[in-house]
Design a protein around this motif. Structure first.
Motif, PDB file in Angstrom:
ATOM      1  N   PHE A 167       0.820  -1.205   0.000  1.00 36.46           N
ATOM      2  CA  PHE A 167       0.000   0.000   0.000  1.00 36.46           C
ATOM      3  C   PHE A 167       0.859   1.262   0.000  1.00 36.46           C
ATOM      4  CE2 PHE A 167      -2.878   3.010   2.433  1.00 36.46           C
ATOM      5  CZ  PHE A 167      -3.647   3.317   1.324  1.00 36.46           C
ATOM      6  N   GLU A 168       1.956   1.235   0.737  1.00 34.64           N
ATOM      7  CA  GLU A 168       2.823   2.410   0.786  1.00 34.64           C
ATOM      8  C   GLU A 168       3.462   2.692  -0.574  1.00 34.64           C
ATOM      9  OE1 GLU A 168       5.343   1.416   4.056  1.00 34.64           O
ATOM     10  OE2 GLU A 168       3.672   1.483   5.478  1.00 34.64           O
ATOM     11  N   VAL A 169       3.834   1.635  -1.281  1.00 39.91           N
ATOM     12  CA  VAL A 169       4.363   1.815  -2.635  1.00 39.91           C
ATOM     13  C   VAL A 169       3.258   2.324  -3.558  1.00 39.91           C
ATOM     14  CG1 VAL A 169       5.320   0.619  -4.647  1.00 39.91           C
ATOM     15  CG2 VAL A 169       6.178   0.091  -2.354  1.00 39.91           C
ATOM     16  N   LEU A 170       2.047   1.793  -3.370  1.00 36.48           N
ATOM     17  CA  LEU A 170       0.911   2.194  -4.203  1.00 36.48           C
ATOM     18  C   LEU A 170       0.646   3.692  -4.107  1.00 36.48           C
ATOM     19  CD1 LEU A 170      -2.504   0.359  -4.461  1.00 36.48           C
ATOM     20  CD2 LEU A 170      -2.431   2.819  -4.122  1.00 36.48           C
ATOM     21  N   VAL A 171       0.679   4.253  -2.893  1.00 32.81           N
ATOM     22  CA  VAL A 171       0.344   5.675  -2.758  1.00 32.81           C
ATOM     23  C   VAL A 171       1.407   6.557  -3.419  1.00 32.81           C
ATOM     24  CG1 VAL A 171      -1.007   5.292  -0.665  1.00 32.81           C
ATOM     25  CG2 VAL A 171       1.398   5.909  -0.460  1.00 32.81           C
ATOM     26  N   VAL A 172       2.654   6.109  -3.390  1.00 33.37           N
ATOM     27  CA  VAL A 172       3.706   6.854  -4.088  1.00 33.37           C
ATOM     28  C   VAL A 172       3.452   6.810  -5.590  1.00 33.37           C
ATOM     29  CG1 VAL A 172       6.165   6.916  -4.656  1.00 33.37           C
ATOM     30  CG2 VAL A 172       5.442   6.516  -2.296  1.00 33.37           C
ATOM     31  N   GLN A 173       3.134   5.629  -6.106  1.00 33.25           N
ATOM     32  CA  GLN A 173       2.873   5.483  -7.535  1.00 33.25           C
ATOM     33  C   GLN A 173       1.650   6.286  -7.959  1.00 33.25           C
ATOM     34  OE1 GLN A 173       2.580   1.202  -7.836  1.00 33.25           O
ATOM     35  NE2 GLN A 173       4.763   0.971  -8.296  1.00 33.25           N
ATOM     36  N   MET A 174       0.649   6.363  -7.089  1.00 28.86           N
ATOM     37  CA  MET A 174      -0.542   7.128  -7.431  1.00 28.86           C
ATOM     38  C   MET A 174      -0.228   8.616  -7.536  1.00 28.86           C
ATOM     39  SD  MET A 174      -4.185   7.535  -5.490  1.00 28.86           S
ATOM     40  CE  MET A 174      -3.513   8.866  -4.476  1.00 28.86           C
ATOM     41  N   MET A 175       0.555   9.122  -6.594  1.00 25.73           N
ATOM     42  CA  MET A 175       0.933  10.534  -6.648  1.00 25.73           C
ATOM     43  C   MET A 175       1.707  10.837  -7.929  1.00 25.73           C
ATOM     44  SD  MET A 175      -0.266  12.111  -3.948  1.00 25.73           S
ATOM     45  CE  MET A 175       0.752  13.594  -3.868  1.00 25.73           C
ATOM     46  N   GLY A 182       6.751  14.773 -11.638  1.00 27.83           N
ATOM     47  CA  GLY A 182       6.775  14.308 -13.017  1.00 27.83           C
ATOM     48  C   GLY A 182       8.094  14.483 -13.732  1.00 27.83           C
ATOM     49  N   TRP A 183       9.038  15.156 -13.109  1.00 29.53           N
ATOM     50  CA  TRP A 183      10.332  15.386 -13.761  1.00 29.53           C
ATOM     51  C   TRP A 183      11.150  14.103 -13.886  1.00 29.53           C
ATOM     52  CZ3 TRP A 183      14.692  14.301 -10.826  1.00 29.53           C
ATOM     53  CH2 TRP A 183      14.482  14.153  -9.448  1.00 29.53           C
ATOM     54  N   SER A 184      10.829  13.084 -13.063  1.00 29.84           N
ATOM     55  CA  SER A 184      11.595  11.837 -13.117  1.00 29.84           C
ATOM     56  C   SER A 184      10.778  10.697 -12.533  1.00 29.84           C
ATOM     57  CB  SER A 184      12.906  11.972 -12.341  1.00 29.84           C
ATOM     58  OG  SER A 184      13.550  10.714 -12.201  1.00 29.84           O
ATOM     59  N   LYS A 185      10.953   9.492 -13.082  1.00 28.24           N
ATOM     60  CA  LYS A 185      10.275   8.320 -12.527  1.00 28.24           C
ATOM     61  C   LYS A 185      10.827   7.954 -11.155  1.00 28.24           C
ATOM     62  CE  LYS A 185      13.349   4.921 -14.720  1.00 28.24           C
ATOM     63  NZ  LYS A 185      13.416   3.744 -15.612  1.00 28.24           N
ATOM     64  N   ASP A 186      12.001   8.497 -10.826  1.00 25.35           N
ATOM     65  CA  ASP A 186      12.615   8.235  -9.524  1.00 25.35           C
ATOM     66  C   ASP A 186      12.345   9.353  -8.518  1.00 25.35           C
ATOM     67  OD1 ASP A 186      13.811   5.850 -10.476  1.00 25.35           O
ATOM     68  OD2 ASP A 186      15.425   7.019 -11.391  1.00 25.35           O
ATOM     69  N   SER A 187      11.355  10.188  -8.814  1.00 22.57           N
ATOM     70  CA  SER A 187      11.081  11.338  -7.946  1.00 22.57           C
ATOM     71  C   SER A 187      10.396  10.952  -6.642  1.00 22.57           C
ATOM     72  CB  SER A 187      10.200  12.348  -8.685  1.00 22.57           C
ATOM     73  OG  SER A 187       8.953  11.742  -9.031  1.00 22.57           O
ATOM     74  N   GLY A 188       9.852   9.744  -6.586  1.00 21.77           N
ATOM     75  CA  GLY A 188       9.146   9.321  -5.383  1.00 21.77           C
ATOM     76  C   GLY A 188       9.711   8.036  -4.822  1.00 21.77           C
ATOM     77  N   SER A 189       9.539   7.859  -3.524  1.00 25.17           N
ATOM     78  CA  SER A 189      10.010   6.622  -2.896  1.00 25.17           C
ATOM     79  C   SER A 189       9.206   6.343  -1.640  1.00 25.17           C
ATOM     80  CB  SER A 189      11.497   6.718  -2.550  1.00 25.17           C
ATOM     81  OG  SER A 189      11.724   7.773  -1.623  1.00 25.17           O
ATOM     82  N   ALA A 190       9.037   5.050  -1.349  1.00 26.55           N
ATOM     83  CA  ALA A 190       8.406   4.633  -0.100  1.00 26.55           C
ATOM     84  C   ALA A 190       9.492   4.480   0.948  1.00 26.55           C
ATOM     85  CB  ALA A 190       7.665   3.316  -0.301  1.00 26.55           C
ATOM     86  N   THR A 191       9.145   4.790   2.192  1.00 30.15           N
ATOM     87  CA  THR A 191      10.165   4.793   3.249  1.00 30.15           C
ATOM     88  C   THR A 191       9.911   3.731   4.302  1.00 30.15           C
ATOM     89  OG1 THR A 191       8.935   6.436   4.527  1.00 30.15           O
ATOM     90  CG2 THR A 191      10.546   7.263   2.943  1.00 30.15           C
ATOM     91  N   TYR A 214       5.299  14.981   1.609  1.00 30.21           N
ATOM     92  CA  TYR A 214       5.440  13.801   2.464  1.00 30.21           C
ATOM     93  C   TYR A 214       4.101  13.074   2.547  1.00 30.21           C
ATOM     94  CZ  TYR A 214       9.994  15.607   3.795  1.00 30.21           C
ATOM     95  OH  TYR A 214      11.295  16.052   3.760  1.00 30.21           O
ATOM     96  N   LEU A 215       4.172  11.749   2.548  1.00 25.11           N
ATOM     97  CA  LEU A 215       2.970  10.922   2.484  1.00 25.11           C
ATOM     98  C   LEU A 215       2.838  10.034   3.713  1.00 25.11           C
ATOM     99  CD1 LEU A 215       3.432   9.641  -1.201  1.00 25.11           C
ATOM    100  CD2 LEU A 215       2.296  11.741  -0.452  1.00 25.11           C
ATOM    101  N   GLN A 216       1.607   9.854   4.140  1.00 24.57           N
ATOM    102  CA  GLN A 216       1.284   8.889   5.184  1.00 24.57           C
ATOM    103  C   GLN A 216       0.211   7.967   4.629  1.00 24.57           C
ATOM    104  OE1 GLN A 216       1.794   6.823   7.682  1.00 24.57           O
ATOM    105  NE2 GLN A 216       1.894   8.344   9.316  1.00 24.57           N
ATOM    106  N   ALA A 217       0.382   6.653   4.809  1.00 22.86           N
ATOM    107  CA  ALA A 217      -0.554   5.669   4.261  1.00 22.86           C
ATOM    108  C   ALA A 217      -1.076   4.780   5.383  1.00 22.86           C
ATOM    109  CB  ALA A 217       0.145   4.821   3.196  1.00 22.86           C
ATOM    110  N   LYS A 218      -2.393   4.719   5.530  1.00 20.37           N
ATOM    111  CA  LYS A 218      -3.014   3.868   6.543  1.00 20.37           C
ATOM    112  C   LYS A 218      -3.962   2.889   5.861  1.00 20.37           C
ATOM    113  CE  LYS A 218      -1.387   5.472  10.491  1.00 20.37           C
ATOM    114  NZ  LYS A 218      -0.543   4.622  11.363  1.00 20.37           N
ATOM    115  N   ARG A 219      -3.600   1.620   5.891  1.00 25.62           N
ATOM    116  CA  ARG A 219      -4.421   0.580   5.259  1.00 25.62           C
ATOM    117  C   ARG A 219      -5.358  -0.002   6.322  1.00 25.62           C
ATOM    118  NH1 ARG A 219      -4.251  -4.752   5.047  1.00 25.62           N
ATOM    119  NH2 ARG A 219      -2.381  -4.683   6.356  1.00 25.62           N
ATOM    120  N   TYR A 220      -6.467   0.704   6.551  1.00 22.78           N
ATOM    121  CA  TYR A 220      -7.469   0.258   7.511  1.00 22.78           C
ATOM    122  C   TYR A 220      -8.604  -0.443   6.777  1.00 22.78           C
ATOM    123  CZ  TYR A 220      -5.395   3.214  11.187  1.00 22.78           C
ATOM    124  OH  TYR A 220      -4.561   3.780  12.109  1.00 22.78           O
ATOM    125  N   THR A 221      -9.269  -1.366   7.461  1.00 22.53           N
ATOM    126  CA  THR A 221     -10.412  -2.043   6.849  1.00 22.53           C
ATOM    127  C   THR A 221     -11.699  -1.262   7.090  1.00 22.53           C
ATOM    128  OG1 THR A 221     -10.551  -3.420   8.838  1.00 22.53           O
ATOM    129  CG2 THR A 221      -9.392  -4.339   6.936  1.00 22.53           C
TER     130      THR A 221
END
Length: 306
Positions: A167-175, A182-191, A214-221
């Motif tokens: 999920f954390e990788v997903l939110v980076v890819q979504m952004m 958009g300047w680079s495919k390496d502009s984002g990373s999950a931590t 900065y991103l925060q990801a919470k995978r709640y049901t």
């Protein structure tokens, strides 16, 4: 006899999975066709706009979707179904299972309710796709909205079943899919592997990193994300001396959380599960185009005389 409509598949589908086991739709297709007296030629019939998807698969799929939205069956994983307690109760009731039966359940009514367009002055008179007093153009739009609504719900349920790391990788890819960094495919990373103090992802908006999101990801049901979670995220932003953050969850935000972000100086955007699914669909993340329909009109310029 024509191929039965999708509602005709509901009763035998629930009956076939009454043993409580997990079944694949593929294994259920033959016994359902037998029960509905669908012959071999009809089983091979494809949808006109699709080269390989059969009418039977399409109608079985929609029967599955409607039963799932009404809570009569669950979808443990894509392509599989399992009966629920409500499904067993439906069989025991002796009532015929169709849309009329499913309408007693609030979650099903919520699913089939008209999708209103906020920009349409006549939104209050919007109709569902099941009514006949709309133009073909309106029916196409309504059907498209219904398909996307079903897809969004299935998509977010699937995301909830993934690992937190996924999920954390997903939110980076979504952004990034939305154009940030958009300047680079390496502009984002999950931590997630670095334990970076409450920060799950980073988007550098420029090559020098002068502007960072900065991103925060919470995978709640089901649980709502409350104000304490948002305050902790804002605290993490403060430690980074950051001005912008995005908090993304698969569930929803409490009223206190929504009110809190409207009062703070930092720019923090909250994205709930419904918005997340809609953005994933819009930016083709985790989905693909199944079919394309072209609606054509007369080209008046072709017939215009000089």
């Amino acid at each position: 006899m024509p191929i039965p409509n999708y509602q005709a598949f509901m009763q035998p589908l629930v009956s076939q999975i009454a043993d409580g086991r997990v079944h694949s739709l593929a294994e259920l297709k033959t016994p359902l066709c037998n029960a509905l007296q669908i012959d071999e030629e009809q089983r091979a019939e494809t949808i006109a706009s699709s080269g390989n998807r059969t009418v039977v698969s399409n109608r079985l799929g929609w029967a599955r979707t409607y039963l799932h939205k009404a809570g009569l069956l669950s979808i443990p994983k894509p392509g599989f179904v399992q009966i629920t307690e409500r499904g067993l109760q439906a069989l025991q009731s002796g009532q015929h299972i169709n849309n009329a039966y499913l309408k007693q359940f609030p979650e099903f009514l919520e699913f089939i309710r008209p999708v209103k367009d906020a920009t349409d002055a006549s939104a209050d008179t919007a109709k569902t796709t099941h009514e006949d007093d709309t133009t073909p153009d309106e029916q196409i739009k309504s059907a498209w909205q219904t398909l996307n609504s079903a897809l969004a719900e299935d998509l977010i349920e699937l995301v909830k079943k993934q690992t937190p790391q996924f999920f954390e990788v997903l939110v980076v890819q979504m952004m990034q899919a939305m154009g940030y960094g958009g300047w680079s495919k390496d502009s984002g990373s999950a931590t997630q592997y670095t334990g970076d103090g409450g920060i799950d992802g980073i988007i550098n908006e420029d090559p020098l990193g002068l502007e960072t999101i900065y991103l925060q990801a919470k995978r709640y049901t089901d649980a709502a994300v409350g104000r304490p979670d948002i305050q902790a995220f804002v605290g993490a932003l403060e430690m980074k001396r950051a001005r912008k953050g995005v908090f993304i969850t698969t569930s929803r935000f409490s009223r206190d959380a929504l009110d809190y972000v409207s009062l703070i100086e930092k720019k923090v955007v909250l994205i709930d599960g419904k918005q997340l699914a809609e953005l994933m669909i819009k930016h083709n993340l985790g989905v693909s185009v199944k079919e394309t329909y072209q609606v054509k009109a007369i080209d008046s310029d072709y017939f215009a005389e000089d």
